[in-house]
Write a protein that holds these residues in place. Structure first.
Motif, PDB file in Angstrom:
ATOM      1  N   GLY A 113       1.647  -2.391   6.222  1.00 25.44           N
ATOM      2  CA  GLY A 113       0.684  -1.645   7.023  1.00 25.44           C
ATOM      3  C   GLY A 113       0.302  -0.361   6.302  1.00 25.44           C
ATOM      4  O   GLY A 113      -0.180  -0.370   5.160  1.00 25.44           O
ATOM      5  N   LYS A 114       0.527   0.785   6.944  1.00 28.08           N
ATOM      6  CA  LYS A 114       0.245   2.074   6.321  1.00 28.08           C
ATOM      7  C   LYS A 114       1.450   2.636   5.554  1.00 28.08           C
ATOM      8  O   LYS A 114       1.324   3.671   4.900  1.00 28.08           O
ATOM      9  CB  LYS A 114      -0.201   3.078   7.395  1.00 28.08           C
ATOM     10  N   ARG A 115       2.563   2.018   5.668  1.00 30.16           N
ATOM     11  CA  ARG A 115       3.761   2.475   4.963  1.00 30.16           C
ATOM     12  C   ARG A 115       3.792   1.872   3.568  1.00 30.16           C
ATOM     13  O   ARG A 115       3.504   0.688   3.379  1.00 30.16           O
ATOM     14  CB  ARG A 115       5.011   2.098   5.744  1.00 30.16           C
ATOM     15  N   VAL A 116       4.153   2.676   2.581  1.00 30.97           N
ATOM     16  CA  VAL A 116       4.145   2.247   1.195  1.00 30.97           C
ATOM     17  C   VAL A 116       5.497   2.582   0.550  1.00 30.97           C
ATOM     18  O   VAL A 116       6.095   3.614   0.851  1.00 30.97           O
ATOM     19  CB  VAL A 116       2.990   2.907   0.410  1.00 30.97           C
ATOM     20  N   VAL A 117       5.961   1.710  -0.328  1.00 35.38           N
ATOM     21  CA  VAL A 117       7.183   1.921  -1.103  1.00 35.38           C
ATOM     22  C   VAL A 117       6.793   1.980  -2.574  1.00 35.38           C
ATOM     23  O   VAL A 117       6.225   1.019  -3.111  1.00 35.38           O
ATOM     24  CB  VAL A 117       8.196   0.789  -0.870  1.00 35.38           C
ATOM     25  N   HIS A 118       7.071   3.109  -3.219  1.00 37.80           N
ATOM     26  CA  HIS A 118       6.723   3.301  -4.626  1.00 37.80           C
ATOM     27  C   HIS A 118       7.882   2.818  -5.499  1.00 37.80           C
ATOM     28  O   HIS A 118       9.020   3.245  -5.336  1.00 37.80           O
ATOM     29  CB  HIS A 118       6.420   4.776  -4.909  1.00 37.80           C
ATOM     30  N   LEU A 119       7.566   1.957  -6.448  1.00 30.66           N
ATOM     31  CA  LEU A 119       8.584   1.359  -7.309  1.00 30.66           C
ATOM     32  C   LEU A 119       8.367   1.667  -8.786  1.00 30.66           C
ATOM     33  O   LEU A 119       9.079   1.121  -9.634  1.00 30.66           O
ATOM     34  CB  LEU A 119       8.592  -0.168  -7.129  1.00 30.66           C
ATOM     35  N   ASP A 120       7.420   2.553  -9.104  1.00 26.88           N
ATOM     36  CA  ASP A 120       7.093   2.812 -10.508  1.00 26.88           C
ATOM     37  C   ASP A 120       8.273   3.401 -11.272  1.00 26.88           C
ATOM     38  O   ASP A 120       8.483   3.074 -12.443  1.00 26.88           O
ATOM     39  CB  ASP A 120       5.894   3.758 -10.606  1.00 26.88           C
ATOM     40  N   ALA A 121       9.041   4.287 -10.614  1.00 28.05           N
ATOM     41  CA  ALA A 121      10.102   5.012 -11.316  1.00 28.05           C
ATOM     42  C   ALA A 121      11.423   4.239 -11.366  1.00 28.05           C
ATOM     43  O   ALA A 121      12.373   4.703 -11.997  1.00 28.05           O
ATOM     44  CB  ALA A 121      10.334   6.366 -10.648  1.00 28.05           C
ATOM     45  N   ILE A 122      11.514   3.072 -10.729  1.00 21.48           N
ATOM     46  CA  ILE A 122      12.769   2.312 -10.701  1.00 21.48           C
ATOM     47  C   ILE A 122      12.859   1.451 -11.958  1.00 21.48           C
ATOM     48  O   ILE A 122      11.922   0.714 -12.292  1.00 21.48           O
ATOM     49  CB  ILE A 122      12.852   1.428  -9.447  1.00 21.48           C
ATOM     50  N   LYS A 123      13.985   1.541 -12.645  1.00 19.03           N
ATOM     51  CA  LYS A 123      14.188   0.743 -13.853  1.00 19.03           C
ATOM     52  C   LYS A 123      14.599  -0.680 -13.493  1.00 19.03           C
ATOM     53  O   LYS A 123      15.430  -0.896 -12.630  1.00 19.03           O
ATOM     54  CB  LYS A 123      15.270   1.379 -14.736  1.00 19.03           C
ATOM     55  N   ARG A 124      14.012  -1.600 -14.186  1.00 25.54           N
ATOM     56  CA  ARG A 124      14.343  -3.000 -13.951  1.00 25.54           C
ATOM     57  C   ARG A 124      15.706  -3.339 -14.549  1.00 25.54           C
ATOM     58  O   ARG A 124      16.137  -2.724 -15.512  1.00 25.54           O
ATOM     59  CB  ARG A 124      13.260  -3.902 -14.551  1.00 25.54           C
ATOM     60  N   VAL A 125      16.351  -4.345 -13.966  1.00 29.24           N
ATOM     61  CA  VAL A 125      17.677  -4.780 -14.414  1.00 29.24           C
ATOM     62  C   VAL A 125      17.548  -6.175 -15.021  1.00 29.24           C
ATOM     63  O   VAL A 125      16.975  -7.078 -14.407  1.00 29.24           O
ATOM     64  CB  VAL A 125      18.683  -4.794 -13.240  1.00 29.24           C
ATOM     65  N   ARG A 126      18.073  -6.312 -16.222  1.00 32.87           N
ATOM     66  CA  ARG A 126      18.039  -7.608 -16.911  1.00 32.87           C
ATOM     67  C   ARG A 126      19.066  -8.559 -16.295  1.00 32.87           C
ATOM     68  O   ARG A 126      20.204  -8.173 -16.052  1.00 32.87           O
ATOM     69  CB  ARG A 126      18.338  -7.402 -18.396  1.00 32.87           C
ATOM     70  N   LEU A 127      18.670  -9.790 -16.066  1.00 35.10           N
ATOM     71  CA  LEU A 127      19.547 -10.801 -15.484  1.00 35.10           C
ATOM     72  C   LEU A 127      20.149 -11.662 -16.593  1.00 35.10           C
ATOM     73  O   LEU A 127      19.448 -12.021 -17.550  1.00 35.10           O
ATOM     74  CB  LEU A 127      18.767 -11.707 -14.518  1.00 35.10           C
TER      75      LEU A 127
END
Length: 347
Positions: A113-127
């Motif tokens: 909806g109007k709520r947003v979660v910013h993920l740009d600064a989160i480092k990805r984890v290698r599997l």
């Protein structure tokens, strides 16, 4: 003119974004049956507890020798994705006539909806790569679970678990059921442990009883005891100890940029695509592991020489011992003299 696209290759993502309500599942490479152009489709899954309405991503498509063919931002709008559902598999993010060898995807923003979660600064984890099962064990596991394509060994990590079908479920998903093949994680692991157990050893034949008269001449006869514990029957099978399952190593975060490579092939249908240009993203910085601190040696106890101390004589006690007897004698003589004078002259 409409064109049908056939699936050329499909591979799963080899990294994930911790704390994200959306998981990048796989990438698919399609080819048009008329134009021969290659199209790229990305599949995502809602692993949150709410309905998602939009997603913004950043992707890179690379060709032969690592040459970047396209680097853009793509937006999935007007969505209504419920928890556990897949989306994005019907939208092409890039179409080209050149061959594509790898695709890199970064999650940017997720909307509810109007709520947003910013993920740009989160480092990805290698599997870590899933472990393939031997063909015989794979067929036995598929027969026991009554499912197909169970090619991998189920593994449990600190940040998620691998299903036997190859799907990774992060801890944010909080489920023991695979959303792709429907397997139960606990039942799947128990079935594999049962198949890995060694077969029961053959029952040993009982030794012939020794006759009583065959005892040696000097051997003491066996005494009869009234109360005794009955021995186990000859045909009873010994209890087996099942070894504990090995714990898979925990995945380590991958600082450098990782790319998902195209490997497998299946069947697929056509779909349109769209893309919006944006700035390239910043590479992930490498965080060196902290150096181990040297452990200081414990201090050695200091040995002290034992000193002999002489007891000092008490001066006060010595004076009392010397002067108390004569003073007492003088006082007693004075008292006796006073009593004698009092009785002789005053009475």
């Amino acid at each position: 003119m409409e064109e049908n696209f056939d699936l050329v290759a499909r591979t799963r993502a080899n990294y994930y974004t911790p704390g994200s309500p959306v998981q990048f599942v796989c990438v698919e490479l399609l080819k048009g049956d008329v134009s021969g152009e290659h199209a790229v489709c990305l599949t995502f899954k809602n692993i949150s507890k709410v309905t998602l309405t939009a997603l913004e991503i950043h992707f890179k498509c690379k060709g032969v020798d690592g040459v970047i063919l396209c680097e853009d931002q793509f937006e999935y709008r007007d969505l209504e994705v419920k928890p556990g559902e897949l989306f994005g598999q019907d939208d092409a993010v890039f179409v080209t006539a050149k061959a594509i060898t790898s695709v890199d995807v970064s999650l940017c923003n997720v909307y509810n909806g109007k709520r947003v979660v910013h993920l740009d600064a989160i480092k990805r984890v290698r599997l870590p790569a899933p472990r393939r099962l031997p063909p015989e064990l794979q067929k036995a596991l598929e027969a026991r679970m009554n499912r197909s394509e169970l090619k991998y060994q189920p593994q449990v990590f600190e940040n998620g678990w691998y299903c036997a079908c190859g799907a990774f479920h992060p801890k944010e998903e909080d489920t023991v059921y695979c959303s792709e093949c429907g397997c139960d994680r606990i039942l799947l692991q128990n079935a594999l442990n049962t198949l890995l157990q060694p077969e029961a050893p053959a029952k040993a034949e009982p030794a012939p009883a020794k006759p009583l008269h065959a005892a040696a001449a000097g051997e003491e006869p066996t005494r009869v005891v009234n109360s005794f514990r009955p021995a186990a029957s000859i045909g009873e099978e010994p209890t087996r100890i099942v070894p504990a399952a090995h714990t898979a190593p925990e995945p380590q975060p991958q600082a450098a940029e990782e790319h998902t490579r195209v490997l497998d092939a299946e069947t697929r249908t056509r779909f349109p695509g769209k893309a919006v240009h944006t700035e390239p993203d910043e590479g992930t910085r490498v965080m060196p592991a902290p150096a181990r601190r040297a452990v200081p040696e414990p201090p050695q106890p200091v040995e002290e020489d034992e000193e002999d101390y002489e007891d000092e004589r008490d001066g006060v006690a010595e004076a009392l011992i010397r002067w108390v007897p004569p003073i007492t004698a003088i006082i007693c003589a004075a008292v006796a003299l006073c009593g004698f004078v009092y009785y002789q002259f005053l009475l």
